[in-house]
Design an enzyme around this catalytic site. Structure first.
Site, PDB file in Angstrom:
ATOM      1  N   ASP A 122       0.852  -1.186   0.000  1.00 24.61           N
ATOM      2  CA  ASP A 122       0.000   0.000   0.000  1.00 24.61           C
ATOM      3  C   ASP A 122       0.886   1.234   0.000  1.00 24.61           C
ATOM      4  O   ASP A 122       2.020   1.188   0.494  1.00 24.61           O
ATOM      5  CB  ASP A 122      -0.901   0.012   1.243  1.00 24.61           C
ATOM      6  CG  ASP A 122      -2.005  -1.033   1.185  1.00 24.61           C
ATOM      7  OD1 ASP A 122      -2.484  -1.333   0.074  1.00 24.61           O
ATOM      8  OD2 ASP A 122      -2.388  -1.536   2.249  1.00 24.61           O
ATOM      9  N   ASP A 140      -7.166  -1.308  -4.538  1.00 23.99           N
ATOM     10  CA  ASP A 140      -8.231  -0.894  -3.625  1.00 23.99           C
ATOM     11  C   ASP A 140      -9.128   0.155  -4.278  1.00 23.99           C
ATOM     12  O   ASP A 140     -10.350   0.142  -4.091  1.00 23.99           O
ATOM     13  CB  ASP A 140      -7.644  -0.341  -2.326  1.00 23.99           C
ATOM     14  CG  ASP A 140      -6.805  -1.366  -1.573  1.00 23.99           C
ATOM     15  OD1 ASP A 140      -7.072  -2.570  -1.709  1.00 23.99           O
ATOM     16  OD2 ASP A 140      -5.877  -0.940  -0.870  1.00 23.99           O
TER      17      ASP A 140
END
Length: 166
Positions: A122, A140
């Site tokens: 991330d 995401d």
């Protein structure tokens, strides 16, 4: 113009775009950042290399490792179901087909990360003062946009489906 008898499988090009964009951006982060290294881009946004062993918002991240296999299996099952839905849909169901394709691309992008690294990379870090939104990635975004398109499709086409049943 799309033919009514064509199915939604050709929307899988969106899955491929989301998948490649996700893996490419993760590669750039992993090769150019140290873990937790952060570069301030805007007063509310950093690029920060983080690792997530769980799911959304680090759900199940603090478990012993079984969750890796659970989320890999879940991504495969969800992708297979959504491919089936794409095959059943007509090509004219643009919102729903786009949503399914984006969710597939995002799910498979994060799945590959779990398989290769054992965690998800991330890097988008939005914040306000001392509050940070959970760090996330392109996969995401694809999943969330896909979910939003499903909601939009339900709102837009829900009344049509009700009137067709009467």
């Amino acid at each position: 113009m799309l033919k009514q008898n064509k199915n939604g499988l050709h929307y899988l090009y969106l899955s491929l775009i989301a998948f490649i964009a996700d893996l490419a951006t993760k590669y750039l982060i992993v090769t150019n950042f140290q873990l937790y290294e952060s570069i301030n881009i805007l007063p509310i946004f950093n690029l920060t290399y983080a690792r997530n062993t769980g799911a959304a918002f680090s759900f199940l991240a603090d478990h012993s490792g079984w969750q890796k296999y659970f989320f890999i299996g879940l991504a495969l099952i969800i992708s297979a179901i959504l491919i089936y839905f794409l095959q059943k849909n007509t090509a004219l169901q643009k919102l729903q087909n786009s949503a399914y394709a984006l969710i597939i691309g995002g799910a498979l992008g994060n799945m590959v990360d779990r398989m290769y690294h054992g965690f998800v990379v991330d890097f988008f870090d939005f914040y306000w003062q001392d509050w940070h939104y959970p760090v996330f990635n392109v996969a995401d975004i694809a999943i969330c946009v896909g979910a939003g398109l499903l909601v939009l499709d339900a709102l837009k086409n829900g009344d049509k489906k009700k009137s067709e049943k009467k």
